[in-house]
Design a protein around this motif. Sequence first.
Motif, PDB file in Angstrom:
ATOM      1  N   TYR A  35      16.784  52.165 -13.250  1.00 17.46           N
ATOM      2  CA  TYR A  35      16.789  51.476 -12.618  1.00 17.46           C
ATOM      3  C   TYR A  35      17.377  50.269 -13.375  1.00 17.46           C
ATOM      4  N   GLN A  37      18.511  45.987 -14.525  1.00 16.76           N
ATOM      5  CA  GLN A  37      18.801  44.660 -13.258  1.00 16.76           C
ATOM      6  C   GLN A  37      19.619  43.778 -14.341  1.00 16.76           C
ATOM      7  N   GLY A  40      20.222  37.210 -13.062  1.00 16.28           N
ATOM      8  CA  GLY A  40      19.821  37.218 -11.822  1.00 16.28           C
ATOM      9  C   GLY A  40      19.438  37.987 -10.711  1.00 16.28           C
ATOM     10  N   ALA A  41      19.507  38.701 -10.990  1.00 19.29           N
ATOM     11  CA  ALA A  41      19.773  39.789  -9.828  1.00 19.29           C
ATOM     12  C   ALA A  41      18.572  40.900  -9.666  1.00 19.29           C
ATOM     13  N   GLY A  42      18.483  41.399  -9.039  1.00 14.29           N
ATOM     14  CA  GLY A  42      17.423  42.134  -9.107  1.00 14.29           C
ATOM     15  C   GLY A  42      17.465  43.206  -9.440  1.00 14.29           C
ATOM     16  N   LEU A  43      16.307  44.270  -9.530  1.00 14.55           N
ATOM     17  CA  LEU A  43      16.601  45.567  -9.431  1.00 14.55           C
ATOM     18  C   LEU A  43      17.708  46.360  -9.073  1.00 14.55           C
ATOM     19  N   LEU A  45      18.496  50.916  -8.365  1.00 17.55           N
ATOM     20  CA  LEU A  45      18.930  51.862  -8.832  1.00 17.55           C
ATOM     21  C   LEU A  45      19.910  52.296  -9.785  1.00 17.55           C
ATOM     22  N   ILE A  86      18.744  44.690 -18.049  1.00 20.55           N
ATOM     23  CA  ILE A  86      17.740  45.088 -18.432  1.00 20.55           C
ATOM     24  C   ILE A  86      17.733  46.621 -18.037  1.00 20.55           C
ATOM     25  N   PHE A  88      15.124  49.112 -16.913  1.00 14.78           N
ATOM     26  CA  PHE A  88      13.660  50.128 -16.660  1.00 14.78           C
ATOM     27  C   PHE A  88      13.508  51.036 -16.160  1.00 14.78           C
ATOM     28  N   GLY A 108      10.546  47.310 -19.806  1.00 11.16           N
ATOM     29  CA  GLY A 108      12.520  46.951 -19.467  1.00 11.16           C
ATOM     30  C   GLY A 108      12.250  47.049 -21.250  1.00 11.16           C
TER      31      GLY A 108
ATOM     32  N   ARG B   9      15.611  30.903  -2.775  1.00 15.78           N
ATOM     33  CA  ARG B   9      16.057  32.022  -4.099  1.00 15.78           C
ATOM     34  C   ARG B   9      15.529  31.039  -5.171  1.00 15.78           C
ATOM     35  N   PHE B  90      10.075  39.432  -6.813  1.00 13.56           N
ATOM     36  CA  PHE B  90      10.478  40.489  -6.141  1.00 13.56           C
ATOM     37  C   PHE B  90      10.529  41.469  -5.045  1.00 13.56           C
ATOM     38  N   PHE B 105      15.907  47.385  -3.724  1.00 14.15           N
ATOM     39  CA  PHE B 105      15.519  45.070  -4.132  1.00 14.15           C
ATOM     40  C   PHE B 105      16.202  44.568  -3.703  1.00 14.15           C
ATOM     41  N   GLY B 106      15.278  43.046  -3.522  1.00 14.23           N
ATOM     42  CA  GLY B 106      16.118  42.566  -3.090  1.00 14.23           C
ATOM     43  C   GLY B 106      16.541  41.278  -4.394  1.00 14.23           C
ATOM     44  N   ALA B 107      16.965  40.241  -4.577  1.00  7.73           N
ATOM     45  CA  ALA B 107      17.416  39.379  -5.619  1.00  7.73           C
ATOM     46  C   ALA B 107      16.613  38.088  -5.962  1.00  7.73           C
TER      47      ALA B 107
END
Lengths: 115, 114
Positions: A35, A37, A40-43, A45, A86, A88, A108, B9, B90, B105-107
């Motif tokens: 994954y 990242q 400021g964001a989510g992971l 795939l 990052i 993972f 990570g 957030r 998350f 995943f969400g932010a």
Amino acid sequence: GEDVEQSLFLSVREGDSSVINCTYTDSSSTYLYWYKQEPGAGLQLLTYIFSNMDMKQDQRLTVLLNKKDKHLSLRIADTQTGDSAIYFCAESPATYGGATNKLIFGTGTLLAVQP
Amino acid sequence: DAEITQSPRHKITETGRQVTLACHQTWNHNNMFWYRQDLGHGLRLIHYSYGVQDTNKGEVSDGYSVSRSNTEDLPLTLESAASSQTSVYFCASSESRGAKNIQYFGAGTRLSVL
């Protein structure tokens, strides 16, 4: 135990190849994942590999799996500044009778790409 | 397009207060997960659910609870916030599809407990 280990930091120059390494402990994992990242964001795939494969290539990404040593690596060819993020690795250990649907993530690796 | 959204957030709260973080997915996935992300620890699983009315504890569940009253939502509640719960949270979801387990995943929600 269920520990997935990664080095914390990798710095490369733009245009070089990056290799991010991961060791996992649960040999029952049928799939292993990478994954990404961004700040400021989510992971998200990036790619995954089935455990009976040694290698998977997807454009600039190459995943290598050494099941005997429980070692997974992600190679990014021609690394760009946009690859700074990052990364993972994750495994999905199976329980008796089927998969757990859970992912166990590594710590990570922060990839910094210098222009 | 299907998505998974988290709110708020960012959140600042005081120790001892109850806090609820929202997670809503439109993938129609059965599985939902809450993680916390801390430097040096990667992502650690707090709670997870495999369907409506199903909830399970993860590796760091103390001080947290979840409920699953419908497919789309899995709110995470901190019963009495502690400074050790300052973290980035998350939410993720996945469908049950054999051994392949791709989570979306969400932010994230950045929570500060003062």
